[in-house]
Design an enzyme around this catalytic site. Structure first.
Site, PDB file in Angstrom:
ATOM      1  N   TYR A   1      -1.249  -0.811  10.176  1.00 16.52           N
ATOM      2  CA  TYR A   1      -1.379  -1.096   8.741  1.00 16.52           C
ATOM      3  C   TYR A   1      -0.106  -0.686   7.984  1.00 16.52           C
ATOM      4  CZ  TYR A   1      -3.749  -1.091   4.131  1.00 16.52           C
ATOM      5  OH  TYR A   1      -4.120  -1.319   2.828  1.00 16.52           O
TER       6      TYR A   1
ATOM      7  N   SER B   1       0.854  -1.198   0.000  1.00 19.38           N
ATOM      8  CA  SER B   1       0.000   0.000   0.000  1.00 19.38           C
ATOM      9  C   SER B   1       0.887   1.244   0.000  1.00 19.38           C
ATOM     10  CB  SER B   1      -0.869   0.026   1.263  1.00 19.38           C
ATOM     11  OG  SER B   1      -1.451   1.294   1.434  1.00 19.38           O
TER      12      SER B   1
END
Ligand code: NAP
Length: 247
Positions: free
Chosen positions: A155, A142
């Site tokens: 995350y 990401s």
């Protein structure tokens, strides 16, 4: 003989789009679903869509944060299709919160599902590919792993780790003809991003030079390229697919 692709978290969103795109390219498709409920409610529909493209497809249940379940799933896929040529590590979750307020379980859960899963899957699928002396692995990272993102310490950590793991695996598996790359999506329209407040979405939109959010097919097309013969000389790389968000 047709090649086989295993996609984790393929019951919906980006994973389902990758499964359909690789089916279109002629791969036999192994659809990983978290549990029976997930398979029955969503996975079987993805299987049917893949089959409509003229390829074999089957669902395989495993919680990818479990080392044992990943081992079992890789064995089942190899047994069912006879080979395992492509692994897409796509399954992922968020549990956002500011660092000073984040609970330990909240941190550990995201690391287990997003990061440890990649070790679990690359270890077992990588062993099969090494014996076959060929293979492709694509890990979904990401932009949060490349640039960081407030409210996502868990995350971001998991997605940054995936980049280091991708490069390490590329070095270890390269001599056996296996490429390992990562894709770092920006803001892609899916259930994961639908839940964000409208105000935040509009703010993010102003930071995307192309002026639009990404579609799940944008990531699927990139994954398909990395699994194609055209990408045979690309390994250990991170492709940012973000419309220019964070560069
Ligand atoms: P999504 O719509 O929330 O789908 C996530 C998928 O992962 C679901 O199929 C989910 O199954 C599955 N999953 C979750 N935990 C699992 C586990 N323990 N074992 C097996 N499967 C599990 O998310 P998405 O937007 O498609 O995201 C896919 C990947 O892209 C993720 O790794 C995400 O971090 C990454 N990504 C997304 C964006 C974005 O903007 N959407 C941006 C950057 C990176 P259930 O249906 O059972 O929950």
């Amino acid at each position: 003989m047709a090649k086989t692709a295993l996609i984790t978290g393929a019951s919906r969103g980006i994973g389902a789009a990758i499964a359909l795109r690789l089916a279109q390219d002629g791969f036999q498709i192994a659809i990983n679903c978290l549990d029976e409920k997930n398979r029955d409610e969503q996975g079987l529909a993805v299987r049917e869509e893949c089959q409509k493209k003229g390829v074999s497809a089957e669902c395989f249940i495993a919680d990818v944060s479990s080392h044992e379940q990943c081992k079992g799933m890789v064995e089942q896929v190899k047994e069912h299709f006879g080979s395992l040529d492509v692994l897409i590590n796509n399954a992922g979750i968020t549990a956002d919160g500011l660092m000073v307020r984040m609970k330990e379980e909240q941190y550990d859960k995201v690391i287990a599902v997003n990061q440890k899963s990649v070790f679990n899957m690359m270890k077992f699928a990588g062993a099969v590919m090494m014996r076959q002396r060929q293979g492709r692995i694509v890990n979904i990272s990401s932009v949060a792993g490349v640039y960081g993102n407030a409210g996502q310490i868990n995350y971001s950590a998991s997605k940054a780790a995936i980049i280091g793991m991708t490069k390490t695996a590329a070095k270890e598996l390269g001599p056996r003809g296996i490429t390992v790359n990562a894709i770092a999506p920006g803001f892609i329209k899916s259930d994961m991003t639908d839940v964000l407040p409208e105000e935040l979405k509009q703010k993010i939109l102003t930071q995307i030079p192309l002026g639009i959010f990404g579609e799940i097919e944008d990531i699927a097309n990139t994954a398909a390229f990395l699994c194609s013969e055209s990408a045979r000389y690309i390994t250990g790389q991170v492709l940012v697919v973000s419309g220019g968000l964070m560069m």
